[in-house]
Write a protein that holds these residues in place. Structure first.
Motif, PDB file in Angstrom:
ATOM      1  N   TRP A 173      70.672  69.288  61.102  1.00 30.46           N
ATOM      2  CA  TRP A 173      69.672  69.562  62.118  1.00 30.46           C
ATOM      3  C   TRP A 173      68.658  70.243  61.448  1.00 30.46           C
ATOM      4  N   THR A 174      67.411  70.048  61.822  1.00 25.18           N
ATOM      5  CA  THR A 174      66.111  70.827  61.511  1.00 25.18           C
ATOM      6  C   THR A 174      65.330  71.705  62.564  1.00 25.18           C
ATOM      7  N   VAL A 175      64.360  72.173  62.506  1.00 30.18           N
ATOM      8  CA  VAL A 175      63.750  72.945  63.389  1.00 30.18           C
ATOM      9  C   VAL A 175      62.267  72.553  63.557  1.00 30.18           C
ATOM     10  N   ALA A 176      61.768  72.104  64.726  1.00 33.99           N
ATOM     11  CA  ALA A 176      60.333  71.868  64.863  1.00 33.99           C
ATOM     12  C   ALA A 176      59.664  72.982  65.324  1.00 33.99           C
ATOM     13  N   LEU A 177      58.797  73.592  64.440  1.00 31.62           N
ATOM     14  CA  LEU A 177      58.093  74.854  65.054  1.00 31.62           C
ATOM     15  C   LEU A 177      56.757  74.348  65.517  1.00 31.62           C
ATOM     16  N   PRO A 178      56.194  75.241  66.653  1.00 31.91           N
ATOM     17  CA  PRO A 178      54.892  74.652  67.414  1.00 31.91           C
ATOM     18  C   PRO A 178      53.646  74.980  66.313  1.00 31.91           C
ATOM     19  N   GLY A 179      52.818  74.260  66.505  1.00 26.90           N
ATOM     20  CA  GLY A 179      51.684  74.489  65.730  1.00 26.90           C
ATOM     21  C   GLY A 179      51.469  73.285  64.661  1.00 26.90           C
ATOM     22  N   ARG A 180      52.551  72.289  64.670  1.00 25.40           N
ATOM     23  CA  ARG A 180      52.580  71.293  63.814  1.00 25.40           C
ATOM     24  C   ARG A 180      53.189  70.162  64.334  1.00 25.40           C
ATOM     25  N   GLY A 181      53.083  68.974  63.626  1.00 26.86           N
ATOM     26  CA  GLY A 181      53.950  67.605  63.890  1.00 26.86           C
ATOM     27  C   GLY A 181      53.385  67.364  65.539  1.00 26.86           C
ATOM     28  N   LYS A 182      54.585  66.947  66.321  1.00 23.79           N
ATOM     29  CA  LYS A 182      54.549  66.656  67.566  1.00 23.79           C
ATOM     30  C   LYS A 182      54.055  67.850  68.273  1.00 23.79           C
ATOM     31  N   ARG A 183      54.404  69.060  67.897  1.00 24.25           N
ATOM     32  CA  ARG A 183      53.991  70.251  68.651  1.00 24.25           C
ATOM     33  C   ARG A 183      52.555  70.797  68.567  1.00 24.25           C
ATOM     34  N   ARG A 184      52.013  70.075  67.564  1.00 22.69           N
ATOM     35  CA  ARG A 184      50.619  70.465  66.817  1.00 22.69           C
ATOM     36  C   ARG A 184      49.742  71.041  68.015  1.00 22.69           C
ATOM     37  N   ALA A 185      49.704  70.730  69.327  1.00 26.80           N
ATOM     38  CA  ALA A 185      48.896  70.988  70.472  1.00 26.80           C
ATOM     39  C   ALA A 185      49.171  72.450  70.965  1.00 26.80           C
ATOM     40  N   GLU A 186      50.565  72.947  70.578  1.00 33.28           N
ATOM     41  CA  GLU A 186      51.127  74.281  70.993  1.00 33.28           C
ATOM     42  C   GLU A 186      50.536  75.314  70.127  1.00 33.28           C
ATOM     43  N   GLU A 187      50.421  76.509  70.649  1.00 27.95           N
ATOM     44  CA  GLU A 187      50.137  77.835  69.735  1.00 27.95           C
ATOM     45  C   GLU A 187      51.039  78.172  68.778  1.00 27.95           C
ATOM     46  N   ALA A 188      50.890  78.430  67.637  1.00 33.07           N
ATOM     47  CA  ALA A 188      51.864  78.678  66.797  1.00 33.07           C
ATOM     48  C   ALA A 188      52.211  80.046  66.889  1.00 33.07           C
ATOM     49  N   HIS A 189      53.530  80.489  66.575  1.00 34.12           N
ATOM     50  CA  HIS A 189      53.844  81.790  66.922  1.00 34.12           C
ATOM     51  C   HIS A 189      53.586  82.755  65.798  1.00 34.12           C
TER      52      HIS A 189
END
Length: 272
Positions: free
Chosen positions: A48-64
């Protein structure tokens, strides 16, 4: 399991599953930065891996902007993955996330990982070497030169302006959260720990690597590999062989055979 942070790279039917490996990304890492592990895990290990906000498919979300806020969010999804034996593996920033996630698991009364596999990272109390101004605030040219020197970014990505515009904000956000990180005083974790670094990594010296051992009461093993900070991209057989052996020990409940000796468990061997 509906997941937002944890994403499967390789799944195994429940009746065949012996272990899960949950990987945590380094700064600016692509989603499949641990794809080389697919050759190490065996047919009975999930990856498994982790998708962080602010990149890839979560690019529109604000990065932590906080290590602690990230691991608290990850801990919300951890119970379903921690129902069976699991290992946390993190490289560089990912090592810090793996360590703090294990701490959150303990505070919440969740099952702890069988082991922490940590690479390319100084210990928590000296994780970053102070810079003035901090790396997250460096002008683009200096930051790109720094990333190129580390060796962890594809040259073609650094060469094209459009790709850089997508990539650098995530890198700056990750550097910023590491710069804000303050370790909290807690007892050592009752887990095994494997520590890995590159022989040419000038920042992660022996002292800062072995200092991780103070944060675990379980067995600790250390191994150095030829290369710089991103020795994990070197495609040499020694690293996959070593990790494969570590995971074999984790599956068999044999992590107590690990020693602090830098040679670690011999690749391809099974302890008696």
């Amino acid at each position: 399991m509906a997941a937002r942070w944890f994403l499967p790279l390789r799944t195994v039917p429940a009746q065949s599953r012996a272990l899960r490996v949950l990987t945590l990304p380094h700064a600016g890492a692509p989603l499949r930065c641990y794809r080389w592990l697919e050759g190490c895990v065996g047919d009975d290990v999930e990856l498994w891996t982790v998708a962080l906000p602010g990149r890839g498919k979560r690019r529109a979300e604000e990065a932590h902007t906080s290590v602690h806020s990230i691991v608290e969010a990850l801990a919300e999804e951890l119970p379903a993955l921690a129902e069976e034996p699991y290992v946390l593996y993190g490289h560089s920033m990912g090592a810090l996330l793996a360590f703090e996630l294990a701490r959150v698991a303990r505070r919440r009364g969740l099952a702890l990982p069988v082991a922490l596999l940590l690479s390319g990272a100084r210990s928590p109390e000296s994780f970053l070497i102070p810079q003035d101004p901090p790396c997250s605030q460096w002008p683009q040219g200096k930051l790109v030169d720094h990333l190129r020197a580390l060796g962890g970014v594809a040259p073609e990505l650094l060469a094209y302006g459009e790709l850089l515009e997508l990539f650098l904000p995530a890198v700056r956000a990750d550097y910023a959260l590491c710069e804000r990180y303050e370790p909290r005083a807690e007892p050592p974790l009752p887990v095994a720990m494997a520590l890995m670094s590159g022989t040419e990594d000038r920042d992660v010296d022996d002292e800062s690597l072995t200092a991780w051992g103070a944060h675990a009461t379980g067995p600790v093993v250390m191994r150095k590999f030829l290369g710089d900070r991103f020795f994990i991209n070197g495609h040499r057989r020694e690293l996959p062989a070593f990790v494969t052996t570590l995971l074999q020990h984790c599956k068999a409940g044999q992590v107590k055979t690990w020693t602090a000796d830098a040679s670690g468990p011999a690749p391809g061997t099974q302890p008696g």
